[in-house]
Design a protein around this motif. Structure first.
Motif, mmCIF file in Angstrom:
data_model
loop_
_atom_site.group_PDB
_atom_site.id
_atom_site.type_symbol
_atom_site.label_atom_id
_atom_site.label_comp_id
_atom_site.label_asym_id
_atom_site.label_seq_id
_atom_site.Cartn_x
_atom_site.Cartn_y
_atom_site.Cartn_z
ATOM 1 N N MET A 1 4.498 32.565 2.818
ATOM 2 C CA MET A 1 3.675 33.393 3.680
ATOM 3 C C MET A 1 2.254 32.849 3.686
ATOM 4 O O MET A 1 1.664 32.623 2.633
ATOM 5 C CB MET A 1 3.670 34.832 3.168
ATOM 6 N N PRO A 2 1.644 32.560 4.841
ATOM 7 C CA PRO A 2 0.311 31.979 4.858
ATOM 8 C C PRO A 2 -0.738 32.942 4.327
ATOM 9 O O PRO A 2 -0.633 34.154 4.488
ATOM 10 C CB PRO A 2 0.083 31.692 6.347
ATOM 11 N N LYS A 3 -1.736 32.379 3.695
ATOM 12 C CA LYS A 3 -2.870 33.161 3.245
ATOM 13 C C LYS A 3 -3.759 33.488 4.430
ATOM 14 O O LYS A 3 -3.911 32.683 5.345
ATOM 15 C CB LYS A 3 -3.653 32.364 2.210
ATOM 16 N N ILE A 4 -4.354 34.664 4.431
ATOM 17 C CA ILE A 4 -5.198 35.066 5.549
ATOM 18 C C ILE A 4 -6.651 35.155 5.102
ATOM 19 O O ILE A 4 -6.960 35.637 4.024
ATOM 20 C CB ILE A 4 -4.744 36.427 6.130
ATOM 21 N N GLU A 5 -7.534 34.643 5.930
ATOM 22 C CA GLU A 5 -8.962 34.784 5.702
ATOM 23 C C GLU A 5 -9.599 35.162 7.030
ATOM 24 O O GLU A 5 -9.112 34.795 8.097
ATOM 25 C CB GLU A 5 -9.581 33.463 5.208
ATOM 26 N N SER A 162 17.345 33.987 18.974
ATOM 27 C CA SER A 162 18.476 33.138 18.599
ATOM 28 C C SER A 162 19.100 32.560 19.849
ATOM 29 O O SER A 162 18.889 33.054 20.965
ATOM 30 C CB SER A 162 19.516 33.929 17.797
ATOM 31 N N GLU A 163 19.901 31.506 19.660
ATOM 32 C CA GLU A 163 20.574 30.881 20.794
ATOM 33 C C GLU A 163 21.689 31.778 21.298
ATOM 34 O O GLU A 163 22.436 32.379 20.517
ATOM 35 C CB GLU A 163 21.130 29.522 20.416
ATOM 36 N N ASP A 164 21.792 31.861 22.610
ATOM 37 C CA ASP A 164 22.856 32.626 23.242
ATOM 38 C C ASP A 164 23.816 31.656 23.926
ATOM 39 O O ASP A 164 23.402 30.848 24.761
ATOM 40 C CB ASP A 164 22.286 33.598 24.279
ATOM 41 N N ASP A 185 4.892 21.161 16.854
ATOM 42 C CA ASP A 185 3.877 20.641 15.950
ATOM 43 C C ASP A 185 4.266 19.248 15.444
ATOM 44 O O ASP A 185 5.345 18.727 15.738
ATOM 45 C CB ASP A 185 3.593 21.621 14.809
ATOM 46 N N ARG A 186 3.389 18.639 14.680
ATOM 47 C CA ARG A 186 3.616 17.256 14.248
ATOM 48 C C ARG A 186 4.768 17.113 13.268
ATOM 49 O O ARG A 186 5.258 16.004 13.035
ATOM 50 C CB ARG A 186 2.335 16.683 13.650
ATOM 51 N N THR A 187 5.228 18.222 12.687
ATOM 52 C CA THR A 187 6.392 18.169 11.803
ATOM 53 C C THR A 187 7.698 18.280 12.583
ATOM 54 O O THR A 187 8.771 18.152 11.998
ATOM 55 C CB THR A 187 6.342 19.301 10.763
ATOM 56 N N GLY A 188 7.601 18.548 13.889
ATOM 57 C CA GLY A 188 8.790 18.678 14.710
ATOM 58 C C GLY A 188 9.221 20.109 14.968
ATOM 59 O O GLY A 188 10.119 20.347 15.782
ATOM 60 N N LYS A 189 8.599 21.062 14.303
ATOM 61 C CA LYS A 189 8.947 22.470 14.518
ATOM 62 C C LYS A 189 8.396 22.948 15.849
ATOM 63 O O LYS A 189 7.297 22.561 16.267
ATOM 64 C CB LYS A 189 8.413 23.349 13.387
ATOM 65 N N LEU A 190 9.165 23.797 16.513
ATOM 66 C CA LEU A 190 8.749 24.384 17.776
ATOM 67 C C LEU A 190 8.230 25.795 17.532
ATOM 68 O O LEU A 190 8.797 26.555 16.748
ATOM 69 C CB LEU A 190 9.916 24.421 18.763
ATOM 70 N N TRP A 191 7.140 26.119 18.227
ATOM 71 C CA TRP A 191 6.521 27.433 18.121
ATOM 72 C C TRP A 191 6.668 28.152 19.466
ATOM 73 O O TRP A 191 6.462 27.543 20.523
ATOM 74 C CB TRP A 191 5.038 27.302 17.785
ATOM 75 N N VAL A 200 8.870 30.498 14.872
ATOM 76 C CA VAL A 200 8.887 29.069 14.556
ATOM 77 C C VAL A 200 10.345 28.649 14.431
ATOM 78 O O VAL A 200 11.130 29.285 13.713
ATOM 79 C CB VAL A 200 8.123 28.769 13.253
ATOM 80 N N TYR A 201 10.704 27.567 15.121
ATOM 81 C CA TYR A 201 12.095 27.118 15.194
ATOM 82 C C TYR A 201 12.205 25.721 14.598
ATOM 83 O O TYR A 201 11.534 24.791 15.044
ATOM 84 C CB TYR A 201 12.545 27.120 16.655
ATOM 85 N N ASP A 202 13.042 25.572 13.572
ATOM 86 C CA ASP A 202 13.208 24.279 12.902
ATOM 87 C C ASP A 202 14.406 23.495 13.411
ATOM 88 O O ASP A 202 14.795 22.478 12.819
ATOM 89 C CB ASP A 202 13.321 24.483 11.393
ATOM 90 N N GLY A 203 14.978 23.942 14.518
ATOM 91 C CA GLY A 203 16.164 23.298 15.075
ATOM 92 C C GLY A 203 17.447 23.974 14.660
ATOM 93 O O GLY A 203 18.512 23.703 15.226
ATOM 94 N N LYS A 204 17.342 24.873 13.685
ATOM 95 C CA LYS A 204 18.524 25.599 13.214
ATOM 96 C C LYS A 204 18.343 27.113 13.307
ATOM 97 O O LYS A 204 19.261 27.828 13.702
ATOM 98 C CB LYS A 204 18.832 25.216 11.764
ATOM 99 N N ALA A 205 17.172 27.585 12.929
ATOM 100 C CA ALA A 205 16.952 29.025 12.907
ATOM 101 C C ALA A 205 15.510 29.344 13.292
ATOM 102 O O ALA A 205 14.609 28.510 13.137
ATOM 103 C CB ALA A 205 17.266 29.590 11.519
ATOM 104 N N PHE A 206 15.313 30.562 13.775
ATOM 105 C CA PHE A 206 13.993 31.058 14.139
ATOM 106 C C PHE A 206 13.463 31.953 13.023
ATOM 107 O O PHE A 206 14.190 32.807 12.502
ATOM 108 C CB PHE A 206 14.056 31.878 15.435
ATOM 109 N N THR A 207 12.209 31.750 12.644
ATOM 110 C CA THR A 207 11.556 32.627 11.684
ATOM 111 C C THR A 207 10.317 33.224 12.338
ATOM 112 O O THR A 207 9.689 32.609 13.221
ATOM 113 C CB THR A 207 11.140 31.874 10.412
#
Length: 338
Positions: A1-5, A162-164, A185-191, A200-207
């Protein structure tokens, strides 16, 4: 979980420079000649193509500006309202509409894609080409991936995505959720920014992207800057995520966020006293995790401000409820009159 400021935690001065209100006078060289047709209604998106032409997606069609005159390219093609524009890596242009799906233009011919061809919805709010050349369409109800032959659709269902594979589509009536912005993004993840959660989608699942257990909701624009930071603009203001820390710059509603060649960050926002076009100085942002940046505000009398573009000459174009404007660093030119 990202830190918030938040910037309110750090007692560093925030500087605002207020320029004159937008007027109808400006640079003569950018004024269109008599008889040309600029967009005159809500202008949602602006891009510049590889040849230097500037394109506009507007509620009265899609337009091209060649540096001297405007042309309404949608004449004879469609009377729909247009939200989004994309020039892909092959030189094709894509125009996302409200009600008629998406049009692809190869410079000679138009090809229309709708739910009959596989789109999840005929309302297309954003488009994006990923690193391998797939075209993504953000739509009411979800997102569509087009690989040049077939569509894969990803549906928003409440707080999940999710994919339908059932072939489900929606009518022109908007479902509760709409994909408003897509980036990779530069890591390949789609937002995916939506009227609901941000995914955020890593090619397998959405978080769901969240901070302190609270999802980012109603984000209108996503952007990755040259340093790899993810910017989120929307209902909760303007945020920057560096991979571990979320930093908030303003709590006012922000519609669009854009980075120019000097690393300045431009936004369109509702400042509580009207909408403004703002520039966050890139030098003051660079290397400073918590320092408040120098912010210049260019006021607008045109109500809401939409898409932002820096052209090859350094001018900043932005869309409004009543057409387009160009800011040259000193004054603002409108294109309402010929």
């Amino acid at each position: 979980m990202p830190k918030i400021e938040t910037l309110t935690n750090y007692p560093v001065a925030l500087f605002f420079v207020f320029l004159l209100p937008i007027s109808s006078s400006g640079q003569v060289k950018t004024d269109p000649p008599r008889g040309s047709t600029p967009p005159k209604s809500i202008t949602r998106n602006i891009i510049q193509d590889r040849k230097g032409n500037i394109w506009f997606a507007a509620f009265d069609g899609f337009f091209r500006y060649d540096g001297s005159s405007f042309a309404k390219i949608s004449n004879g093609v469609s009377s729909a309202r247009f939200f989004s524009l994309l020039e892909d890596s092959k030189g094709n242009f894509w125009f996302g509409s409200i009600g008629e799906g998406v049009y692809r233009y190869n410079g000679k011919d138009f090809l229309n894609f709708t739910i009959k061809e596989g789109l999840v919805n005929n309302e297309i709010s954003c488009m994006y080409e990923d690193k391998v050349g797939n075209i993504w369409f953000g739509a009411s109800g979800g997102a569509c991936l087009y690989d040049g032959k077939t569509f894969r659709n990803f549906i928003i269902n409440g707080d999940t995505m999710s994919e339908d594979k059932t072939g489900k589509t929606f009518t022109m009536v908007r479902p509760p959720n709409e994909v408003t912005s897509i980036i990779q993004d530069r890591t390949g993840k789609l937002w995916f920014a939506t009227r609901g959660n941000t995914f955020v989608y890593d090619g397998k699942a959405f978080t769901v992207f969240a901070h302190e257990g609270k999802p980012f909701k109603n984000v209108r624009t996503l952007m990755e800057d040259r340093a790899g930071n993810i910017w989120l603009a929307g209902n909760d203001g303007l945020w920057r995520y560096n991979g571990s820390v979320c930093l908030q710059f303003t709590g006012n509603f922000v519609g669009y966020v854009y980075q120019d060649r000097k690393d300045n960050i431009w936004t369109s926002s509702d400042a509580g006293r009207g909408w403004v076009l703002s520039r966050y100085d890139g030098e003051s942002l660079r290397g400073m995790l918590y320092a408040r940046p120098v912010v210049t505000e260019i006021r607008s009398n045109e109500g809401m401000i939409f898409g932002i573009l820096e052209d090859k000459d350094g001018g900043i174009w932005f869309g409004t409820l009543n057409g387009v404007y160009r800011y040259n660093g000193i004054s603002v030119t409108d294109f309402k009159t010929n």
